[in-house]
Structure formats: structure tokens, C-alpha cells
Write a protein that holds these residues in place. Structure first.
Motif, PDB file in Angstrom:
ATOM      1  N   VAL A  92     -23.019  -8.967 -30.283  1.00 21.98           N
ATOM      2  CA  VAL A  92     -23.934  -8.615 -30.148  1.00 21.98           C
ATOM      3  C   VAL A  92     -24.688  -8.145 -28.219  1.00 21.98           C
ATOM      4  N   LEU A  93     -25.071  -6.467 -29.164  1.00 19.32           N
ATOM      5  CA  LEU A  93     -25.965  -6.224 -27.421  1.00 19.32           C
ATOM      6  C   LEU A  93     -27.564  -5.202 -28.214  1.00 19.32           C
ATOM      7  N   ASP A  94     -28.121  -6.128 -27.614  1.00 15.14           N
ATOM      8  CA  ASP A  94     -30.017  -6.683 -27.773  1.00 15.14           C
ATOM      9  C   ASP A  94     -30.203  -5.414 -26.950  1.00 15.14           C
ATOM     10  N   GLY A  95     -31.101  -5.396 -26.617  1.00 12.38           N
ATOM     11  CA  GLY A  95     -32.392  -4.407 -25.237  1.00 12.38           C
ATOM     12  C   GLY A  95     -31.875  -3.348 -24.527  1.00 12.38           C
ATOM     13  N   LEU A  96     -31.279  -3.269 -25.389  1.00 16.26           N
ATOM     14  CA  LEU A  96     -30.194  -1.977 -24.358  1.00 16.26           C
ATOM     15  C   LEU A  96     -32.036  -0.887 -23.998  1.00 16.26           C
ATOM     16  N   THR A  97     -31.547   0.200 -23.426  1.00 18.67           N
ATOM     17  CA  THR A  97     -32.906   0.918 -22.890  1.00 18.67           C
ATOM     18  C   THR A  97     -31.654   2.226 -22.658  1.00 18.67           C
ATOM     19  N   THR A  98     -32.492   3.699 -22.795  1.00 20.62           N
ATOM     20  CA  THR A  98     -31.505   4.888 -22.509  1.00 20.62           C
ATOM     21  C   THR A  98     -30.290   4.286 -21.503  1.00 20.62           C
TER      22      THR A  98
END
Length: 801
Positions: A92-98
Motif C-alpha cells: 500500500v502507498l497512500d497519500g502521495l503527492t507530486t
């Protein structure tokens, strides 16, 4: 009745709940199901020993997935032109921004690349001169040393409907600013023909002395021998004038060699394209040595090194040409631009002013725009890349930095800290991989990985505040407040290396005596002239004392996914020979890049499936099960192990294995001992170089150079990428080198190395034109007691003096 007002605060908006970057089950490289929650709009520092998994988590997982997801927002047509990125091995990879990655990769292997072209500064200056320069010579391209002037004329056919065609005359004219003599390089080369071939031999006899050119198998040599322009059996000195002209300067032409169409070209233009068009600093050592031996580079007499044509240099603004502007120190150029007042180009002047001020603010005001990008250190290159982000209006972006304090004097680290905090305060998430306590201490959140390196790492040992890290029982926490003491007694030099009148770059006729037989540290603020003194003067003076200089710099290690510590260090050669001798077969069988390779995967261990614009898929080879060797090769054993099992060993295990018993191999044991000495005992022999961290690659290079028979070792910031706990091991290694009779000269900013030195040479007092002088020579104790320089003040604070 008065209307009732509800003063209660509204319930939090659902969008405000996304304030964390969540990572669960990360397994990239050596990560072991790592799960972390990173706060957004905060400064998070990732710590841990070199090889613990910091870069795997930050760069190869978080930043890589952000970049991959951004690429997927483009059409499949556009994606076809982009690098294909595979999804990281994570649940799980959640909440990423640029994510914007600012790494330490060296800039510009192209000799045409400069500080100005690597940023927007040169482009804006060209526009400025095209608008205000007197006399006016043309558009911005007329001021570009990368653009050649082109003129053409002829007839073109214009089709206008079914049968309406007509031929019209057209002309094309483009004014460029490139110097025609040096083609925009600033220097011209004079090639020594005696270093290219032995004219007493014929091509068939192997006349070429160029590295890698073998007459029996090299395609390039076969092109010359079978071109028909020269007699391959005639010695070169007996060539006719026509043959020699074709041999040295022949124009490119198609020829057929062994039934294959190839291009024949004269030797001189061939050498220029093959060797001289590349950055010398990025070449392999033996190729660089050949170029330095065969080619003499001199400043172009036509443009005097400015790279620009006479027309571009004649156009001026207030008596300053674009060549003059690019040669100025950037802080001086910023003042000149500030003094220009022209309403018609006001927006351009404001943008140029902001860019130049950013250089000064980030501590690079001592550079000039014409400085070749390939000569920047890793730390300077990283800060140059930061410039375009400092004035950005973007917010809620994730900035990822790889040891931003590398190459910085303690005096400069506070400025870098301020820049990181400024990016955070604009509402951005800042992720920093760092070892220096001075930067770790400003973190809002710390993630400490470990406990060890390689297979012993890959887990989160601590997550929380800096105070919690200090109190925690982790390797980083225990060493956080380590302070080295100044040496009570120093070694006596066995001689001196005299440097007189050193004037490279900003050095001001420096005279200095470097003591031999001791540990000497050359220090000073970034840009003070340390590298110019050490790398520019020492190799030339070493002959005076009859000692060979072994230089270990920060240039990156070249290697593909097939390269590993065993191949890079030359360890695989004695191992292959030992296997071949015991089993009575050829050594080539024990190479995964030669006869012993698995035929299904060609020795790669995996099968790669190209999916066009989508990320390729790699699967473990079913035939060799990832071992890379043919099944028949694995039947041969040495000391009860097959070759794949040996390559899977750690350096420590292999050192014991090749030390005694049937497998005893002195040559392999010596190389393994050097790897263990630099703290790489945990590395697997067959681990791909592409998976090693920056600190591991630096130490791998150091271990390789330790085998060279040199009397003087020059190390360029060997603490780069090293954890606090590893610095003590490095100091022990330096002591062993000196005690064995070597002279060790270290360019370094780390206070622990300064305190451990026998002799210190401090340059300064500032950077660029403000530096280039010796401000202190003596022992660390004298430097601390005097506190007369910036280095002395910081070292005194460090040791509590």
C-alpha cells in the motif's frame, strides 16, 4: 428576539484527513515489509547506517511510485517517449503527492554543458542581449555557443491541389553564436599521432595503440584494414601522401566489411567523436589516461575560451558582452543586472535577478555561468538543481533530497537548513536522507532504519521526534552526540611535497608544503579552492618526490545490472581460475557473461518482457532459478560450493571461505580483506552495483584503489554517505594506510576527520574571489586554540574547545 448565532467551530472537512503518506509492506531491495506513516507539510529526515535501506524507501519506493503515477496521467502516445517505470514492490502507498527529486548525480557529461545552460540563466541572458545589445546582431540564437550559423538557398516545390505545383526559390539563414574554430567548446585539441599508432607496423601487424583497438577482432580496425583506401600490409610510415590523407582525414563513406555495411572515416575525426566529444572526468581511468597522453588541450585562440563567435562578443550592454557576463562571479553578475533599468524588458530582468540571487542565497555565488557543469562536485550539482525550485509557486509538493549537506563546510550547513525549512514552510512535504546531526536536529519527524546494513538492515528501528531518537537505543541515537577529541600527539612527517605558485581557478599563487608520511586534511568553505589545490597541483608535483598519486574522487561508478562487487574489484578473476583449476575446465565457464551463462536468460537471471509504453515485466528465469549459470556449470564445485553459491556469500563469509582449506585462494583473500577493511563485509559478492547506496559505492571504489602501488593517497570527502557510526571505522582505515608508510591527503569538511588529522591546511577565507589563499597551516590543536578561521571556530565548537 435576536437571531441566535452558532459559534461552534465547523466539523473538520473530510479532505483534511489526508495528512499522512502511508507506506505498508515495502520490500524494495533489502526492505523487509517496512510500514511507516510520514506527516505531510513537515520536514522528515531518514537516518541509518550506509546500506540500511534509506534510499530504497525514499527514492525507490515513495518518489518512484509518485513519478510512475504522474506519468500514467499522460496519453499512451506520450508515455511511449518517457522512461518506463515498474511499480515498486509494496502493498500500500497512500497519500502521495507530486515528488520532485533533487539527487547528487553529477551534471552534464557533455563538454558543452555549463552552469548557465544547466539552469535558465543563460537562456535569459541571451534574450536580454538580443533586445538591448549594441550593435544588434540577431535573435537569442546569435548569442548561443551551442548554435552554429547556417546559410542555405535553393528551389523548393510547392503543391497546391491536384495538378498545381510550382518551384520557388527559398533561402534559409540562421545566425548562431558558436565559435567556428573550437565549435563552442572553448578549447582546441592537438593530437599526438605517435600515441595513436606505431608507424613502423602495418594495420595487419597491430599498429594501433588506442585502448580497445585490436587488429584481430575489433570492427573499427577491420573497417580501416578492409576499406580499400590503404594497404593493410604496408607499414604506415610508407603510405603515400594520398593514402595518409585518406587514413587520417578521410570523409565518412560507406564500405562493406565481411559482407556488412559500415562507415569509414578518417582516424582524426574518428578519435574526436569517440573520445574528445565526451567529458574527460566521466571517462574510465585507462581511457582518461590515454586522452591525457595523446591530446593536448589549449584555450581556443580565436574566442579566448569564451566559446562565442566574434559577433556575439562584439555586442555589448554598458560595455559588457555576454562572454564577460558569463565569466563574472554570479554574485557580481547579479549586481550588474540589478543596475540595468529598461522598462521594455522589466519582467525578464526580474526573472533573471531572482535566478541569480538564488545562486547567492544557496551559497553558490562564487560560481560563474561559464563554469563547465562536469567540474561541479556532487554537493554543488545538487544545489544547482535546487535553484529552479526555490522561487517556485507550487505548494503541497514532496521534495526529496539525498544528503544535501554533502560538500558543505559546517559554516554553510546552517544556510542549507534554512532553505529546507523555507520549502517546508511554504506548505510542502520535505523528505531528506541525511547523516549530519546538524541537519537531523531540525527535523519535525525522524525515521531511523537499520539496525545494520544490507541483509542486516531494512527495518524501521525508530519513528518519532529528534528528542526521542536521542533517547532511543538505536545505532543513530547512540552516536548522535558523538564528538571526536583533538589528537594529543601527532605523527612526524617523513618529508614534504612543495607546491609553488598554484594558480588554478581561484588560487592566488599559493605556496604550501604538504607533509608526507602523515594524515593531512585540506579544508575550507565550499568554493575556497581545496579541489583546485589538491587535484590541480598534486599530480604534477608528485614526480618531484618520486611518489605515485592514487586519487579517489566522487565520480560515479559505471556499471550495469550485470556488474557486481566481484566483477568491479577484479575478485571474480581469481575465483574463476580457482574453480577452473580444481575442476580441470576453462575459466570462461564460470562467467555469467560468457560461456557459463544460462542460455535462456543469457546470464541475467531474469527474463525481461517489453510492454511498449507500459513498464516492462521481469520474471525470475525458470531454467536457472535466478542463479544466472547453465545447469552443467553448477555441477562443478570448489570447497563444496558451486559458483552461484559463492557469489551469494557475503564478503565476510567469503573471506573465511577463501582463507583456508581446499578453497584457499590468496589473490581472492587479499581483495576480500580490503572490502572488509572499508566496512563492506555485509555485501553479497554478486549483488548488482545498481542496488548499492552512494556511500557503499564510494567505499567500494576506495577498496579497489587500495590495491594500487601508490605512495600518496588523495581522498575527496570519503565521509560522503557515511553514518556517524561508520566514520570511526574510516578513521581507523586512514590510520592503517599512514602506518603502512603511505601519505594520505584528505579533502574533507567533517570535524571528526579534522580532529583526527596530523596536519591541517585551511583555505579561504571565503569562496570564489574571496578565497584561494592559505589561511592556516598547522596541527588541529593549534587551529582550535587560535579560532582564527571559520574552520577553527566550528572545530572548536565541535570538540568543546
Amino acid at each position: 428576539m435576536a437571531k441566535r448565532t452558532d459559534t461552534r467551530s465547523p466539523a473538520p472537512h473530510v479532505s483534511d484527513s489526508h495528512d499522512l503518506i502511508r507506506v505498508h509492506g515495502a520490500r524494495v531491495n533489502n526492505l523487509k515489509d517496512v510500514s511507516v506513516e510520514i506527516p505531510k507539510r513537515r520536514l522528515t529526515v531518514f537516518t541509518g547506517v550506509s546500506g540500511s535501506g534509506k534510499s530504497s524507501l525514499v527514492f525507490s519506493t515513495i518518489a518512484a511510485e509518485s513519478q510512475r503515477m504522474i506519468n500514467e496521467t499522460y496519453s499512451t502516445f506520450v508515455q511511449g517517449f518517457m522512461p518506463t517505470l515498474a511499480r515498486p514492490d509494496v502493498d500500500v502507498l497512500d497519500g502521495l503527492t507530486t515528488a520532485i527529486t533533487v539527487d547528487q548525480q553529477r551534471m552534464g557529461a557533455d563538454p558543452r554543458s555549463t552552469v548557465g545552460t544547466a539552469t535558465d540563466a543563460n537562456a535569459m541572458l541571451r534574450i536580454l542581449f538580443s533586445r538591448l545589445g549594441k550593435p544588434h546582431i540577431g535573435p537569442p540564437s546569435a548569442y548561443s555557443f551551442n548554435t552554429a550559423s547556417v546559410r542555405a538557398s535553393g528551389g523548393i516545390t510547392v503543391e497546391r491541389g491536384a495538378a498545381r505545383t510550382r518551384t520557388v526559390k527559398a533561402t534559409f539563414n540562421r545566425t548562431g553564436g558558436m565559435c567556428t574554430r573550437c565549435e563552442g567548446r572553448g578549447s582546441v585539441s592537438d593530437i599526438d599521432l605517435t600515441q595513436l599508432y606505431d608507424d613502423s607496423k602495418s594495420l595487419a601487424e597491430g599498429a594501433f595503440t588506442i585502448p580497445g583497438w585490436k587488429s584481430d577482432s575489433q570492427w573499427t580496425v577491420q573497417v580501416y584494414a578492409q576499406s580499400g583506401f590503404v594497404d593493410p600490409d604496408k607499414p604506415i610510415r610508407k603510405y603515400t601522401k594520398k593514402e595518409l590523407q585518406a587514413f587520417l582525414y578521410g570523409e565518412p563513406v560507406k564500405v562493406k566489411v565481411n559482407g556488412v555495411n559500415l562507415t569509414y572515416e578518417g582516424l582524426i575525426p574518428k578519435i574526436q567523436k569517440s573520445f574528445l566529444s565526451k567529458d574527460k572526468e566521466a571517462m574510465q581511468p585507462h581511457i582518461r589516461a590515454f586522452v591525457e597522453r595523446a591530446v593536448a588541450f589549449t584555450t581556443c585562440p580565436d574566442c579566448e575560451g569564451s566559446r562565442l563567435s566574434e559577433g556575439a562578443r562584439s555586442s555589448k550592454i554598458e560595455r559588457i558582452s555576454i562572454a564577460d557576463a558569463c565569466a563574472m562571479e554570479i554574485r557580481n553578475l547579479a549586481e550588474w543586472v540589478r543596475g540595468l533599468e529598461e522598462p521594455s524588458v522589466a519582467p525578464l530582468l526580474a526573472a533573471l535577478q531572482r535566478t541569480l540571487d538564488s545562486f547567492t542565497e544557496i551559497g553558490l555565488g562564487y560560481l560563474s555561468l561559464d563554469r563547465p557543469a562536469g567540474t561541479l562536485s556532487g554537493g554543488e550539482a545538487q544545489r544547482v538543481k535546487m535553484i529552479r525550485h526555490l522561487g517556485s509557486s507550487l505548494t503541497d509538493v514532496t521534495y526529496v533530497f539525498d544528503e544535501p549537506t554533502i560538500g558543505l563546510h559546517p559554516h554553510d550547513i546552517q544556510r542549507m537548513n534554512g532553505l529546507l525549512l523555507r520549502l517546508r514552510d511554504k506548505g510542502n512535504t520535505v523528505l531528506v536522507v541525511e547523516h549530519k546531526p546538524e541537519t537531523i536536529v531540525i527535523a519535525d519527524h525522524v525515521v531511523d532504519l537499520g539496525p545494520g546494513a544490507g541483509g542486516a538492515g531494512g527495518t524501521v528501528c525508530f519513528e518519532g521526534t529528534v528528542e526521542g531518537l536521542r533517547a532511543g537505543d538505536t545505532v543513530t541515537g547512540r552516536h548522535f552526540d558523538d564528538r571526536a577529541a583533538v589528537k594529543e600527539s601527532v605523527r612526524k612527517p617523513t618529508g614534504t611535497l612543495e607546491i609553488r605558485g598554484a594558480s588554478a581557478h581561484n588560487l592566488r599563487d599559493v605556496d604550501v608544503d604538504i607533509p608526507l608520511g602523515v594524515l593531512t586534511v585540506v579544508t575550507g568553505v565550499a568554493g575556497s579552492g581545496k579541489s583546485s589545490l589538491v587535484h590541480g597541483s598534486l599530480p604534477h608535483r608528485s614526480g618531484a618526490v618520486g611518489e605515485k598519486v592514487v586519487s579517489v574522487d566522487q565520480s560515479p561508478i559505471k556499471g550495469s545490472r550485470r556488474s557486481n562487487p566481484a566483477t568491479y574489484t577484479g575478485l571474480l578473476d581469481p575465483i574463476r581460475k580457482a574453480f577452473a583449476k580444481v575442476n580441470g575446465v576453462k575459466p570462461a565457464l564460470f562467467s555469467a557473461n560468457s560461456e557459463g551463462a544460462c542460455p535462456t536468460c543469457n546470464g541475467a537471471g531474469v527474463i525481461y518482457t517489453d510492454l511498449g509504453m507500459m513498464a516492462g515485466v521481469s520474471t525470475t528465469c525458470e531454467d536457472c532459478e535466478g542463479k544466472r549459470f547453465d545447469a552443467s556449470v553448477l555441477e562443478y564445485h570448489l570447497g563444496g560450493r558451486d559458483i552461484s553459491e559463492v557469489l551469494a556469500m557475503s564478503v565476510t563469509d567469503a573471506e573465511e571461505f577463501f582463507g583456508t582449506g581446499e578453497a584457499a585462494t590468496p589473490a581472492a583473500h587479499r581483495i576480500l580483506g580490503r572490502l572488509a577493511d572499508v566496512g563492506l563485509g555485509y555485501l553479497a559478492l554478486g549483488q548488482p552495483l545498481t542496488t548499492l547506496s552512494g556511500g557503499e559505492r564510494q567505499r567500494l571504489k576506495l577498496a579497489t584503489h587500495m590495491a594500487e602501488k601508490g605512495g600518496i593517497y588523495v581522498l575527496d570527502e570519503p565521509t560522503a554517505g557515511l553514518h556517524l557510526a561508520d566514520v570511526q571505522q574510516l578513521l581507523g582505515l586512514l590510520d592503517r594506510l599512514v602506518d603502512s608508510g603511505k601519505s594520505v591527503i584528505v579533502v574533507e569538511h567533517h570535524q571528526a576527520v579534522m580532529a583526527h588529522a596530523d596536519w591541517i591546511v585551511d583555505l579561504g577565507p571565503g569562496a570564489g574571489h574571496d578565497g584561494g589563499r592559505i589561511v592556516f597551516e598547522g596541527t588541529p590543536a593549534e587551529l582550535v586554540s587560535g579560532r582564527s578561521t571559520l574552520t577553527g571556530q566550528h572545530l572548536a565548537d565541535y570538540v568543546g574547545g
